[in-house]
Design a protein around this motif. Structure first.
Motif, short mmCIF file in Angstrom:
data_model
loop_
_atom_site.label_atom_id
_atom_site.label_comp_id
_atom_site.label_asym_id
_atom_site.label_seq_id
_atom_site.Cartn_x
_atom_site.Cartn_y
_atom_site.Cartn_z
N HIS A 133 0.84 -1.20 0.00
CA HIS A 133 0.00 0.00 0.00
C HIS A 133 0.88 1.26 0.00
O HIS A 133 0.61 2.22 -0.74
CB HIS A 133 -0.91 -0.02 1.22
CG HIS A 133 -1.79 1.19 1.34
ND1 HIS A 133 -3.01 1.29 0.68
CD2 HIS A 133 -1.64 2.36 2.03
CE1 HIS A 133 -3.56 2.45 0.96
NE2 HIS A 133 -2.75 3.11 1.77
N LEU A 134 1.92 1.26 0.81
CA LEU A 134 2.82 2.42 0.87
C LEU A 134 3.53 2.62 -0.47
O LEU A 134 3.68 3.77 -0.93
CB LEU A 134 3.85 2.21 1.98
CG LEU A 134 3.34 2.35 3.41
CD1 LEU A 134 4.41 1.87 4.39
CD2 LEU A 134 2.96 3.80 3.72
N GLN A 135 3.96 1.53 -1.09
CA GLN A 135 4.64 1.67 -2.37
C GLN A 135 3.73 2.29 -3.42
O GLN A 135 4.12 3.20 -4.16
CB GLN A 135 5.16 0.32 -2.84
CG GLN A 135 5.98 0.41 -4.13
CD GLN A 135 6.56 -0.92 -4.54
OE1 GLN A 135 5.94 -1.96 -4.36
NE2 GLN A 135 7.77 -0.90 -5.08
N THR A 136 2.49 1.81 -3.48
CA THR A 136 1.53 2.36 -4.44
C THR A 136 1.27 3.83 -4.15
O THR A 136 1.22 4.67 -5.07
CB THR A 136 0.22 1.57 -4.39
OG1 THR A 136 0.47 0.20 -4.73
CG2 THR A 136 -0.80 2.15 -5.36
N PHE A 137 1.11 4.16 -2.87
CA PHE A 137 0.85 5.56 -2.49
C PHE A 137 2.00 6.46 -2.90
O PHE A 137 1.79 7.52 -3.52
CB PHE A 137 0.63 5.65 -0.98
CG PHE A 137 0.45 7.06 -0.50
CD1 PHE A 137 -0.78 7.70 -0.58
CD2 PHE A 137 1.52 7.77 0.04
CE1 PHE A 137 -0.95 9.00 -0.14
CE2 PHE A 137 1.37 9.07 0.49
CZ PHE A 137 0.14 9.69 0.40
N VAL A 138 3.23 6.07 -2.58
CA VAL A 138 4.39 6.91 -2.88
C VAL A 138 4.58 7.05 -4.39
O VAL A 138 4.89 8.14 -4.89
CB VAL A 138 5.65 6.33 -2.22
CG1 VAL A 138 6.91 7.05 -2.71
CG2 VAL A 138 5.55 6.43 -0.70
N GLU A 139 4.38 5.96 -5.12
CA GLU A 139 4.59 6.00 -6.57
C GLU A 139 3.57 6.89 -7.27
O GLU A 139 3.86 7.43 -8.35
CB GLU A 139 4.51 4.59 -7.15
CG GLU A 139 5.72 3.72 -6.81
CD GLU A 139 5.59 2.31 -7.33
OE1 GLU A 139 4.45 1.93 -7.73
OE2 GLU A 139 6.59 1.57 -7.34
N THR A 140 2.40 7.05 -6.69
CA THR A 140 1.34 7.83 -7.34
C THR A 140 1.15 9.21 -6.76
O THR A 140 0.38 10.01 -7.30
CB THR A 140 0.00 7.07 -7.26
OG1 THR A 140 -0.32 6.81 -5.88
CG2 THR A 140 0.08 5.76 -8.01
N ALA A 141 1.85 9.54 -5.66
CA ALA A 141 1.71 10.86 -5.03
C ALA A 141 2.72 11.82 -5.65
O ALA A 141 3.93 11.59 -5.56
CB ALA A 141 1.91 10.77 -3.52
N PRO A 142 2.27 12.92 -6.27
CA PRO A 142 3.20 13.85 -6.92
C PRO A 142 4.22 14.46 -5.96
O PRO A 142 5.30 14.88 -6.39
CB PRO A 142 2.27 14.94 -7.48
CG PRO A 142 0.92 14.29 -7.59
CD PRO A 142 0.86 13.32 -6.45
N PHE A 193 6.11 13.12 -3.87
CA PHE A 193 7.34 12.33 -3.81
C PHE A 193 7.98 12.31 -5.19
O PHE A 193 7.31 12.06 -6.19
CB PHE A 193 7.07 10.90 -3.35
CG PHE A 193 6.60 10.80 -1.94
CD1 PHE A 193 7.51 10.74 -0.89
CD2 PHE A 193 5.25 10.77 -1.63
CE1 PHE A 193 7.10 10.66 0.41
CE2 PHE A 193 4.82 10.68 -0.32
CZ PHE A 193 5.74 10.63 0.71
N GLY A 194 9.26 12.57 -5.24
CA GLY A 194 9.93 12.58 -6.53
C GLY A 194 11.28 13.22 -6.42
O GLY A 194 11.98 13.08 -5.43
N ASP A 195 11.64 14.00 -7.44
CA ASP A 195 13.00 14.54 -7.46
C ASP A 195 13.13 15.82 -6.66
O ASP A 195 14.21 16.42 -6.60
CB ASP A 195 13.44 14.77 -8.91
CG ASP A 195 12.56 15.80 -9.62
OD1 ASP A 195 12.80 16.02 -10.81
OD2 ASP A 195 11.66 16.39 -8.99
N GLY A 196 12.03 16.26 -6.04
CA GLY A 196 12.12 17.45 -5.20
C GLY A 196 11.80 18.74 -5.91
O GLY A 196 11.70 19.79 -5.31
N ALA A 197 11.65 18.69 -7.22
CA ALA A 197 11.34 19.90 -7.97
C ALA A 197 9.85 20.15 -8.00
O ALA A 197 9.06 19.25 -8.22
CB ALA A 197 11.88 19.78 -9.40
N HIS A 198 9.46 21.39 -7.76
CA HIS A 198 8.05 21.73 -7.86
C HIS A 198 7.63 21.65 -9.31
O HIS A 198 8.41 22.00 -10.23
CB HIS A 198 7.82 23.15 -7.32
CG HIS A 198 6.38 23.48 -7.17
ND1 HIS A 198 5.62 23.97 -8.19
CD2 HIS A 198 5.55 23.37 -6.11
CE1 HIS A 198 4.38 24.18 -7.77
NE2 HIS A 198 4.30 23.81 -6.51
N PRO A 199 6.40 21.18 -9.61
CA PRO A 199 5.98 21.02 -11.00
C PRO A 199 6.20 22.26 -11.84
O PRO A 199 6.54 22.18 -13.03
CB PRO A 199 4.48 20.67 -10.88
CG PRO A 199 4.39 20.00 -9.54
CD PRO A 199 5.39 20.68 -8.66
#
Length: 305
Positions: free
Chosen positions: A284-293, A295-301
């Motif tokens: 569940h945590l993996q799915t959440f993190v992978e789909t939550a914007p 989390f990522g490279d730290g750059a704002h969209p």
């Protein structure tokens, strides 16, 4: 020895060696060989065997009557434990960093509890590295590379960091153009980011900046509030300040100097079987993190190429 006792009980209950072999899904020769080995170990004959019938000896009958309740009780306990391990139900104890667990991951915990009403969660939150094995916890959430050979880990995603300050602070003190400029600025420091690993975009060389703090804390949300109030420059996980950047209460600095994002892991003791409820939480945590914007490279969209 326990397997041999269970085999003997099954032979008596089945009425013949061939029937026991079929029930256990074993070759008849294997059943015979194991029975003979048990008789040799006990030093007595347990069964009268002929081509047409099988009957316990006096010693065999006594042995059967004493062993049968124990074997059946053990089998029932094993089935009950197996059912428990396979069910997504029960208690899960989690170790995690304070601000990560109580901030960006909060929706993940709530969503998991809603999906699995028979599960309860208990958290022990700390910004210092906790002893997962010694604590008896089921799972830990950790940031950064994992080198402990006693632990099993699964990568959930990654977390970047950002260097930020309030617009009012920058208007008063100026905007740093490089890492060397930070020495002339007030800084806010929160554990575990008391040292700032920055990377020179011109050379690729990593620099470790050890700023002198105007304010130091082990609570990242206090550090963010202080930075928003104009008390200095802060290095912070991107997950905690992207909204502040979007609202304009914080401004991102030296984006080209930011280090690579750090991996986010779920960690559990290597020697421990992972029950279904814990496995479900990890997935569940993996799915959440992978789909939550967030989390990522730290750059704002808005700042991404």
């Amino acid at each position: 020895m326990l397997d041999a006792l269970a085999l003997f009980v099954t032979i008596v209950e089945s009425g013949s060696l061939s029937a026991a072999a079929e029930r256990l899904d074993l070759p008849a020769a294997t059943v015979t060989r194991r029975l003979q080995a048990l008789e040799r170990e006990l030093g007595c004959r347990l069964l009268h065997r002929s081509a047409r019938r099988l009957q316990p000896t006096a010693e065999g009958l006594q042995y059967y009557e004493q062993c049968r309740p124990l074997i059946h009780a053990l089998g029932q306990a094993t089935r009950s434990l197996d059912d428990n391990l396979r069910q997504i139900a029960g208690h899960i104890r989690v170790l995690a960093p304070v601000n990560l667990a109580s901030g960006p991951l909060t929706p993940a915990w709530v969503g998991f509890l809603q999906q699995h009403p028979q599960v309860s969660l208990e958290f022990q939150l700390s910004n210092t590295l906790q002893d997962l094995v010694g604590s008896g916890a089921d799972l830990a959430i950790r940031v950064g590379e994992q080198a402990d050979s006693l632990l099993t880990h699964k990568r959930l995603g990654q977390i970047g960091v950002r260097l930020v300050a309030a617009p009012a602070y920058l208007a008063r003190r100026g905007t740093p153009a490089s890492a060397s400029d930070l020495a002339a600025h007030d800084t806010v420091i929160s554990m575990p980011l008391q040292e700032w690993p920055l990377r020179d975009p011109a050379t690729g060389v990593e620099l470790i900046v050890r700023p002198t703090a105007r304010l130091r804390t082990n609570e990242m949300r206090l550090a963010v509030a202080a930075a928003e109030a104009g008390q200095g420059i802060l290095l912070c996980p991107a997950t905690l300040i992207l909204d502040s950047i979007a609202r304009g209460t914080l401004t991102s600095l030296l984006d080209d100097w930011m280090p690579a994002p750090r991996p986010l892991f779920a960690v559990w003791p290597q020697q421990r079987y992972l029950p279904a409820r814990v496995r479900a939480l990890v997935d569940h945590l993996q799915t959440f993190v992978e789909t939550a914007p967030i989390f990522g490279d730290g750059a704002h969209p808005a700042n991404r190429a």
